[in-house]
Enzyme design. Structure first.
Site, PDB file in Angstrom:
ATOM      1  CD  GLU A  40      -2.647   1.418   2.481  1.00 34.13           C
ATOM      2  OE1 GLU A  40      -2.849   2.589   2.888  1.00 34.13           O
ATOM      3  OE2 GLU A  40      -3.071   0.414   3.068  1.00 34.13           O
ATOM      4  CB  SER A  55      -0.035  -3.142   8.299  1.00 32.86           C
ATOM      5  OG  SER A  55       0.281  -2.029   9.094  1.00 32.86           O
TER       6      SER A  55
END
Length: 401
Positions: A187, A318
């Site tokens: 990302e 994450s």
């Protein structure tokens, strides 16, 4: 490269798809059967609590699949239905959950191979269908696939796209994007590809180092060595930290992103004065609602009297590790597992301590009545949470025999 113009042109292409293909009803039925759990629904309806024998499970009041993840997985399923015979690739894991990615592969959707840390797009041919995962893809990858004549199915979460819009605004105003994230995470790689000048900082310690450099200067060589893999090409801290904007990887710890924003706001105010703040500092709210809700629910859960917390999610997720961090910060024993199979016979659990390798904890369920907190990352289906809860109950029951 004008990334904004490229994205706008791509979205107008007949080979680009951002929505489903009209198979929602069939896909919903399949996803419900594979991912939903009657037990989890029962626990939700019972004030997020379930007791069996000596074990009480307390579920966080927000956990598991978020809307963006569910949307991405549903579009991937629809893509296979809509293109039954075409070769379908995905540029990365659709989401960070091993069971979901396995289901995607079982539909004959192939992952772009990785050779020595680099994706090999040579396998992709004109006319192939390529899915961009929920985390997005870099501008360079999109351009490459577009040039190859591929059909692109973009499942990027709208919250991620919102961050991309923010760094585009930074770039337009000649602000350096300070991105709170992990420089290797897909990302953040995608976000930085839309930025102009950028610096990626992992945590408050790194942010404070940067803030101190802004105020006092310092050893430029040391700075560049510290952030060598986390800056844009040609980055110069003496030049590029005069105007900064804040952005984030959407799965980072909300409170830390907010702290970081306040730190840089104070830093620029101190250096340039309140009247000139807006010329040197820019911030937009890019914290994902779902991430925030799960972190807030975890903060509530750790206030309960729990003996341990089990955090369920992919090890490379994450947002899952941020949930584990909250338990660690409160000194509560926590066990990050990616599936129920990590709960082993003999009252053992194979888990991943934060930023460490997998290890096995012996006698992880102590004797006597227990309250176990359970949460899961935004990429974890309810079915996986159910399987873990059933294993916890079974482990305790066997331990009593």
């Amino acid at each position: 490269m004008d990334t904004k113009a490229f994205k706008r042109a791509l979205q107008k292409s007949d080979n680009y798809h951002r929505k489903g293909f009209g198979h929602q009803e069939e896909v919903t039925g399949v996803m419900n059967s594979v991912y939903q759990s009657p037990l989890i629904q029962q626990i939700r309806e019972n004030n997020y609590t379930l007791t069996r024998g000596e074990v009480t499970i307390r579920l966080a009041q927000a956990f598991g699949f978020c809307w963006g993840v569910e949307r991405a997985v549903a579009i991937a399923y629809e893509t296979r239905q809509h293109f039954p015979t075409e070769r379908i690739w995905i540029t990365n894991e659709i989401i960070h959950n091993p069971s979901v990615n396995q289901h995607i592969q079982e539909m004959n959707v192939e992952f772009i191979p990785v050779d020595e840390g680099k994706k090999d797009f040579e396998v992709v041919q004109a006319g192939d269908v390529v899915i961009l995962p929920a985390f997005g893809a870099t501008v360079q990858e999109m351009q490459l696939l577009n040039d190859k004549g591929c059909t692109i199915v973009d499942t990027t979460c709208p919250w991620v796209s919102k961050v991309w819009n923010s760094v585009e605004k930074h770039k337009k105003g000649n602000y350096t994007s300070i991105i709170h994230g992990k420089y290797k995470h897909e990302e953040t790689l995608a976000t930085s590809s839309f930025a102009g000048t950028y610096l990626i900082v992992l945590n408050m310690a790194e942010a404070e180092y940067v803030a101190n450099y802004i105020l006092k200067g310092g050893d430029k060589a040391e700075f560049m060595a510290k952030f060598s893999k986390a800056v844009s090409s040609g980055f110069d801290p003496d030049r590029d930290l005069e105007q900064v904007g804040i952005a984030n990887q959407t799965t980072m710890l909300k409170s830390e992103t907010e702290q970081m924003g306040k730190l840089f706001e104070r830093t620029m105010m101190k250096k340039y004065g309140p009247a000139a703040l807006n010329q040197h500092f820019l911030a937009f709210n890019t914290i994902c609602d779902a991430t925030q809700e799960r972190q807030d629910a975890m903060l509530d859960l750790v206030e309960d009297e729990v003996d341990a917390i089990v955090v369920i999610g992919g090890y490379n997720s994450s947002n899952t590790t941020q949930l584990q961090q909250i338990a660690i910060d409160r000194g509560i024993p926590s066990y990050h597992i990616d599936s129920a199979s990590r709960i082993l016979p003999g009252n053992r659990i194979e888990h991943k301590p934060l930023y460490q390798e997998l290890e096995i904890a012996e006698n992880w369920l102590p004797p006597g009545p227990l309250v176990i907190g359970v949460t899961s990352g935004a990429s974890t289906p309810d079915k996986v949470v159910e399987e873990a809860i059933e294993k916890i109950f079974a482990s305790k029951a066997i331990a009593l025999v």
